[in-house]
Enzyme design. Sequence first.
Site, PDB file in Angstrom:
ATOM      1  N   SER A 214       0.845  -1.028   0.106  1.00 37.36           N
ATOM      2  CA  SER A 214      -0.115   0.051  -0.077  1.00 37.36           C
ATOM      3  C   SER A 214       0.898   1.270   0.167  1.00 37.36           C
ATOM      4  CB  SER A 214      -1.064   0.125   1.272  1.00 37.36           C
ATOM      5  OG  SER A 214      -0.368  -0.181   2.381  1.00 37.36           O
TER       6      SER A 214
ATOM      7  N   GLU B 142       0.810   5.629   0.796  1.00 34.67           N
ATOM      8  CA  GLU B 142       0.157   6.456   1.610  1.00 34.67           C
ATOM      9  C   GLU B 142       0.478   7.918   0.795  1.00 34.67           C
ATOM     10  OE1 GLU B 142       0.026   6.328   5.904  1.00 34.67           O
ATOM     11  OE2 GLU B 142       0.721   8.566   5.948  1.00 34.67           O
TER      12      GLU B 142
ATOM     13  N   HIS C 118      -7.991   7.649   5.431  1.00 33.37           N
ATOM     14  CA  HIS C 118      -7.705   8.128   6.953  1.00 33.37           C
ATOM     15  C   HIS C 118      -8.921   9.036   7.810  1.00 33.37           C
ATOM     16  CE1 HIS C 118      -3.109   7.283   6.798  1.00 33.37           C
ATOM     17  NE2 HIS C 118      -3.628   6.732   5.852  1.00 33.37           N
TER      18      HIS C 118
ATOM     19  N   ARG D  96      -6.291   8.200  16.021  1.00 35.22           N
ATOM     20  CA  ARG D  96      -6.887   9.345  16.937  1.00 35.22           C
ATOM     21  C   ARG D  96      -6.432  10.743  16.249  1.00 35.22           C
ATOM     22  NH1 ARG D  96      -3.023  11.124  21.770  1.00 35.22           N
ATOM     23  NH2 ARG D  96      -2.059  12.237  19.929  1.00 35.22           N
TER      24      ARG D  96
ATOM     25  N   ASP E 266      -3.102  13.405  15.001  1.00 33.62           N
ATOM     26  CA  ASP E 266      -1.968  14.280  15.605  1.00 33.62           C
ATOM     27  C   ASP E 266      -2.499  15.456  16.341  1.00 33.62           C
ATOM     28  OD1 ASP E 266       0.355  12.576  14.739  1.00 33.62           O
ATOM     29  OD2 ASP E 266       0.139  13.604  12.507  1.00 33.62           O
TER      30      ASP E 266
ATOM     31  N   ALA F 277      -8.400   6.498  19.316  1.00 32.08           N
ATOM     32  CA  ALA F 277      -8.897   5.652  18.199  1.00 32.08           C
ATOM     33  C   ALA F 277      -9.915   4.502  18.696  1.00 32.08           C
ATOM     34  CB  ALA F 277      -7.443   4.950  17.503  1.00 32.08           C
TER      35      ALA F 277
ATOM     36  N   HIS G 261       4.531   4.345  21.202  1.00 35.15           N
ATOM     37  CA  HIS G 261       3.784   5.759  20.655  1.00 35.15           C
ATOM     38  C   HIS G 261       4.476   6.658  21.867  1.00 35.15           C
ATOM     39  CE1 HIS G 261       0.941   8.952  20.973  1.00 35.15           C
ATOM     40  NE2 HIS G 261       0.855   8.684  19.609  1.00 35.15           N
TER      41      HIS G 261
ATOM     42  N   ALA H 229       2.820   7.145  25.249  1.00 27.72           N
ATOM     43  CA  ALA H 229       2.556   5.904  26.112  1.00 27.72           C
ATOM     44  C   ALA H 229       3.360   5.789  27.324  1.00 27.72           C
ATOM     45  CB  ALA H 229       2.619   4.838  25.219  1.00 27.72           C
TER      46      ALA H 229
ATOM     47  N   PHE I 126      10.298  15.304  10.561  1.00 27.46           N
ATOM     48  CA  PHE I 126       9.202  14.420  10.767  1.00 27.46           C
ATOM     49  C   PHE I 126       9.160  13.562  12.109  1.00 27.46           C
ATOM     50  CE2 PHE I 126       7.807  13.988   6.109  1.00 27.46           C
ATOM     51  CZ  PHE I 126       7.234  15.547   6.135  1.00 27.46           C
TER      52      PHE I 126
ATOM     53  N   HIS J 239       4.076  -0.982   3.563  1.00 24.76           N
ATOM     54  CA  HIS J 239       3.197   0.268   3.434  1.00 24.76           C
ATOM     55  C   HIS J 239       4.064   1.452   3.045  1.00 24.76           C
ATOM     56  CE1 HIS J 239      -0.392   3.145   3.964  1.00 24.76           C
ATOM     57  NE2 HIS J 239       0.498   3.827   4.882  1.00 24.76           N
TER      58      HIS J 239
HETATM   59  P1  FAD Z   1      -4.509   5.838  19.907  1.00 26.41           P
HETATM   60  O1  FAD Z   1      -4.612   4.383  19.405  1.00 26.41           O
HETATM   61  O2  FAD Z   1      -5.827   6.653  20.311  1.00 26.41           O
HETATM   62  O3  FAD Z   1      -3.373   6.092  20.959  1.00 26.41           O
HETATM   63  C1  FAD Z   1      -2.681   7.329  21.108  1.00 26.41           C
HETATM   64  C2  FAD Z   1      -2.141   7.342  22.847  1.00 26.41           C
HETATM   65  O4  FAD Z   1      -3.044   7.203  23.604  1.00 26.41           O
HETATM   66  C3  FAD Z   1      -1.028   6.057  22.705  1.00 26.41           C
HETATM   67  O5  FAD Z   1      -0.039   6.532  23.570  1.00 26.41           O
HETATM   68  C4  FAD Z   1      -1.927   5.057  23.403  1.00 26.41           C
HETATM   69  O6  FAD Z   1      -1.192   4.086  24.373  1.00 26.41           O
HETATM   70  C5  FAD Z   1      -2.705   5.940  24.274  1.00 26.41           C
HETATM   71  N1  FAD Z   1      -4.357   5.318  24.589  1.00 26.41           N
HETATM   72  C6  FAD Z   1      -5.201   4.929  23.745  1.00 26.41           C
HETATM   73  N2  FAD Z   1      -6.066   4.667  24.308  1.00 26.41           N
HETATM   74  C7  FAD Z   1      -6.154   4.996  25.704  1.00 26.41           C
HETATM   75  C8  FAD Z   1      -6.816   5.084  26.763  1.00 26.41           C
HETATM   76  N3  FAD Z   1      -8.391   4.632  26.587  1.00 26.41           N
HETATM   77  N4  FAD Z   1      -6.415   5.487  28.036  1.00 26.41           N
HETATM   78  C9  FAD Z   1      -5.169   6.409  28.085  1.00 26.41           C
HETATM   79  N5  FAD Z   1      -4.566   6.201  26.808  1.00 26.41           N
HETATM   80  C10 FAD Z   1      -4.967   5.634  25.924  1.00 26.41           C
HETATM   81  N6  FAD Z   1      -2.269  11.595  12.155  1.00 26.41           N
HETATM   82  C11 FAD Z   1      -3.268  12.461  11.781  1.00 26.41           C
HETATM   83  O7  FAD Z   1      -3.480  13.399  11.979  1.00 26.41           O
HETATM   84  N7  FAD Z   1      -3.971  12.196  10.399  1.00 26.41           N
HETATM   85  C12 FAD Z   1      -3.495  10.842   9.619  1.00 26.41           C
HETATM   86  O8  FAD Z   1      -4.084  10.675   8.492  1.00 26.41           O
HETATM   87  C13 FAD Z   1      -2.719   9.990  10.368  1.00 26.41           C
HETATM   88  N8  FAD Z   1      -2.263   8.663   9.712  1.00 26.41           N
HETATM   89  C14 FAD Z   1      -1.512   7.963  10.398  1.00 26.41           C
HETATM   90  C15 FAD Z   1      -1.175   6.650   9.864  1.00 26.41           C
HETATM   91  C16 FAD Z   1      -0.345   5.708  10.398  1.00 26.41           C
HETATM   92  C17 FAD Z   1      -0.361   4.145   9.758  1.00 26.41           C
HETATM   93  C18 FAD Z   1       0.194   6.073  11.599  1.00 26.41           C
HETATM   94  C19 FAD Z   1       1.250   4.998  12.401  1.00 26.41           C
HETATM   95  C20 FAD Z   1       0.074   7.168  12.066  1.00 26.41           C
HETATM   96  C21 FAD Z   1      -0.829   8.190  11.527  1.00 26.41           C
HETATM   97  N9  FAD Z   1      -1.360   9.425  12.116  1.00 26.41           N
HETATM   98  C22 FAD Z   1      -2.166  10.469  11.483  1.00 26.41           C
HETATM   99  C23 FAD Z   1      -0.537   9.792  13.453  1.00 26.41           C
HETATM  100  C24 FAD Z   1      -1.496   9.365  14.758  1.00 26.41           C
HETATM  101  O9  FAD Z   1      -2.822  10.098  14.523  1.00 26.41           O
HETATM  102  C25 FAD Z   1      -0.760   9.791  15.865  1.00 26.41           C
HETATM  103  O10 FAD Z   1       0.415   8.791  16.151  1.00 26.41           O
HETATM  104  C26 FAD Z   1      -1.506   9.900  17.044  1.00 26.41           C
HETATM  105  O11 FAD Z   1      -0.413  10.595  18.130  1.00 26.41           O
HETATM  106  C27 FAD Z   1      -1.953   8.402  17.648  1.00 26.41           C
HETATM  107  O12 FAD Z   1      -2.970   7.945  16.877  1.00 26.41           O
HETATM  108  P2  FAD Z   1      -3.291   6.485  17.234  1.00 26.41           P
HETATM  109  O13 FAD Z   1      -4.420   6.061  16.301  1.00 26.41           O
HETATM  110  O14 FAD Z   1      -2.349   5.470  17.328  1.00 26.41           O
HETATM  111  O15 FAD Z   1      -3.962   6.833  18.717  1.00 26.41           O
END
Ligand code: FAD
Length: 306
Positions: free
Chosen positions: A10, A12, A73, A103, A105, A125, A151, A154, A218, A267
């Site tokens: 894939s 991006e 996304h 979730r 950035d 997320a 992360h 975390a 980055f 990816h």
């Molecule tokens: P989560 O899974 O919600 O985790 C975020 C943090 O919160 C982690 O430290 C986790 O351990 C913690 N956490 C999760 N659930 C809980 C809970 N219930 N209580 C306490 N802590 C918790 N960003 C963008 O803005 N737009 C994009 O299009 C984008 N695409 C991405 C694509 C990929 C493949 C990757 C790897 C990252 C991408 N990002 C994007 C970046 C991403 O949004 C960030 O890394 C963000 O900080 C975390 O997203 P996540 O979905 O992993 O969050």
Amino acid sequence: MPVARPRHLSFEFFPPRSEQAQARLRSTAGRLARYRPTFCSVTYGALGAPSRDLTPSTVRSLRTEHGLEVAAHLSCIRTPRREIERLLEAYRSEGVRRLVTIRGDRPGGQEEETDRAPGDGLAHAAELIRLVRARHREHFELWVAAYPECHPEAPSLQADLARLKEKAELGAQGAITQYFYNLEAFERFRDECARMNIGIPLVPGVMPIHDFEQVVHFSARCGAEIPRWLATRFAGYGQREDRAAFALEVVGDLCERLLGLGVPGLHVYTLNRSGPTEALLARLGLNPVEAPPVAATPDIRPHSRP
Ligand code: FAD
């Protein structure tokens, strides 16, 4: 060294913000479509970019102009629930079947307290996955983010892995990792996932190095580590050509070794450039597939599982 064609490939992209950038993405997508990827994905406000509104139209044009399977996304950070629901309806009505649910950035300088939009906003997320599954059942194939180097927010890798497990249990069907240059970090991460029964496919995210300083920039923001040996070696190359050859060697070796470990595929973070991605694929011996691309229709998912 040529490798066997992986099950998953894939690419991006991010939504272009000018006509010139649109033209570049069009050309990049046209070239990369020849490799018949499993899907392409389009970011949504990544690194706090103010281009969220452009994601749906970019998804649309990649599907209609290039016949590509596309994963949109979708992030939940600071986004009203009704806006997320509106986007889900729109994607569904257009026949989009894949999402990368993240979730999002934090825009520069923002703190945790502002993650959740006022009222009934979502902060993680996992909450977004819950919403998608509650509203749309199995319509969308859901991919999530994973972090071999943990992360940055975390408290520990174990805590982060518990969150990944939660996302898988809620219905994520695959995870794409943050890019990394430490193979060992990925191996340990994969082993930990297996130990914790996180059974979804883990597709490594790969960042070709076109502009090393940009990758360093980055990485400081997303928490990917730049190994000291890599920075030292880059600093030692004066000529652009030498840097490019070294970059290809480093990322090519990483991919060969990943595929040797049996990962489902790759990816590639293309940054909307075809050159570095094509050079990488050529180095791996992965050539364009000659058959013309299949036009996108809502129900055709040639590789729905990696
Ligand atoms: P989560 O899974 O919600 O985790 C975020 C943090 O919160 C982690 O430290 C986790 O351990 C913690 N956490 C999760 N659930 C809980 C809970 N219930 N209580 C306490 N802590 C918790 N960003 C963008 O803005 N737009 C994009 O299009 C984008 N695409 C991405 C694509 C990929 C493949 C990757 C790897 C990252 C991408 N990002 C994007 C970046 C991403 O949004 C960030 O890394 C963000 O900080 C975390 O997203 P996540 O979905 O992993 O969050």
